[in-house]
Design an enzyme around this catalytic site. Sequence first.
Site, mmCIF file in Angstrom:
data_model
loop_
_atom_site.group_PDB
_atom_site.id
_atom_site.type_symbol
_atom_site.label_atom_id
_atom_site.label_comp_id
_atom_site.label_asym_id
_atom_site.label_seq_id
_atom_site.Cartn_x
_atom_site.Cartn_y
_atom_site.Cartn_z
ATOM 1 N N ASP A 123 9.243 2.822 0.104
ATOM 2 C CA ASP A 123 8.177 3.440 0.880
ATOM 3 C C ASP A 123 8.358 2.994 2.329
ATOM 4 O O ASP A 123 7.967 1.904 2.713
ATOM 5 C CB ASP A 123 6.817 3.010 0.325
ATOM 6 C CG ASP A 123 5.660 3.626 1.099
ATOM 7 O OD1 ASP A 123 5.916 4.206 2.178
ATOM 8 O OD2 ASP A 123 4.513 3.519 0.639
ATOM 9 N N TYR A 159 0.851 -1.180 0.000
ATOM 10 C CA TYR A 159 0.000 0.000 0.000
ATOM 11 C C TYR A 159 0.891 1.235 0.000
ATOM 12 O O TYR A 159 1.831 1.322 0.798
ATOM 13 C CB TYR A 159 -0.909 0.010 1.240
ATOM 14 C CG TYR A 159 -1.825 1.219 1.310
ATOM 15 C CD1 TYR A 159 -2.881 1.371 0.419
ATOM 16 C CD2 TYR A 159 -1.624 2.208 2.271
ATOM 17 C CE1 TYR A 159 -3.710 2.482 0.476
ATOM 18 C CE2 TYR A 159 -2.454 3.322 2.340
ATOM 19 C CZ TYR A 159 -3.493 3.453 1.437
ATOM 20 O OH TYR A 159 -4.315 4.557 1.500
ATOM 21 N N LYS A 187 3.940 8.852 9.057
ATOM 22 C CA LYS A 187 3.595 8.260 10.351
ATOM 23 C C LYS A 187 4.509 8.704 11.499
ATOM 24 O O LYS A 187 4.295 9.780 12.048
ATOM 25 C CB LYS A 187 3.488 6.750 10.198
ATOM 26 C CG LYS A 187 2.338 6.410 9.207
ATOM 27 C CD LYS A 187 1.898 4.970 9.188
ATOM 28 C CE LYS A 187 0.616 4.827 8.384
ATOM 29 N NZ LYS A 187 0.731 4.232 7.074
#
Length: 437
Positions: free
Chosen positions: A247, A146, A275
């Site tokens: 990522d 994702y 995050k």
Amino acid sequence: MTRHSEATQQWWERARHAIPGGVNSPVRAFGAVGGTPVFIVRGQGPYVYDLEGRRYIDLVQSWGAVILGHAHPAVTEAVKRAAADGTSFGMPTTAEVELAETIAGAIPSVEMVRLVNSGTEAVMSAVRLARAVTGRPYVVKFEGCYHGHSDGMLVRAGSGAAVYGAPQGTSSPASPGVSPGAAGETLLARYNHLSDVEALFDRWGDRIAAVVVEPVAANMGVVLPEPGFLEGLRELTRRHGSLLIFDEVITGFRVGWSGAQGRLGVTPDLTCLGKVIGGGLPVGAYGGPRALMEQVAPAGPVYQAGTLSGNPITVAAGLAVLRELARPGVYERLEALGQRLAEGLRQSAREAGVALSVVQMGGLVGIAFAEAAPTDFDSARAADAGRYARFFHAMLERGVHLAPAMLEAVFVGLAHDEAVVDAVVEAAQAALIESAR
Ligand SMILES: *Cc1c(COP(=O)(O)O)cnc(C)c1O
């Protein structure tokens, strides 16, 4: 299944009336496990408290964003101080420079960094930069990874897109509204299958701008890269003049101070973060070598901007978190806590006679109701989702809040001390037996 009070039910009805599906991000709904989400009123350290005053050990941790736990005093203090001085200026601040320098000092591939407001934006911008510098259209993406919800990345995507998106045939988008053009520029490969990537390069080698990958996949449960996989991607991209984009929105500052790339010893061209570096405020970042990043406007021609990028409150929170993480012994401690949880869960599953695979790296733990640890999206999805749903509710009833979907990670942070980890394991012992029935 946990029974909720009248108040929770009423708020949930209001939520579904006012917000699509009642939530502002699909994974928060309980669609994959059944039942009604709890409404959180506050968090403290490893705990969240719901509307009904129930306390849960939180293993969601804002999907990995709050590695120090909730309302950590250093973060709270930094946020208060920054807010008192103004919430946004749209002009340079010195704290942005400090955060950029700290990130560049930690992550091997990063010399310069641009802050954005989400992981989605970070990946979207890194892909744009890769296309700009290579002059090529295609991006290779792995099934089950994702990378946020930008159009081109919503193809065979993991996390909520795997549960709530449209049925995903090979290379058909995970959502209506993604144009065939955008989806068609994304080439798909299976995680840990280097031969898939080799085949794509054989066919499209001079048209592939970048390979984008989660160096440790954490949006299809947790799938570790097999030895040689990331090294192979590094070699293939270099040989064909494509960029390798890691990522690290989840793994950055979670599996180690230098991210997965430092820990695993493979250096990408571009790195995406998010995050942890925002301490629970909206954030993203992308970075790389000076020569690449100086192509970004206004240093170079590749346009990318943001009214609230480098927001002073976000940056203050991020700096406070990174200061805590820079202390000696922090990652050793996180590793030990992660290992303690993983080992406790394995032991409990053995005792309960339940087939549960548990993988762990730093503060990232993955569980799958399967004989062997998943290695790609197909094996991750083949795990027993029904049993996960029963386990989820059995844990919730015992005061432990896991992610409400099988294809998500278990997040351990520095607020989860030994006693809290042991309480999770104790709950799991009973919940595993109960959910096996
Ligand atoms: C969460 C996540 C994103 C998206 O970040 P947002 O801030 O939700 O846009 C991108 N990549 C990975 C690996 C993620 O886990």
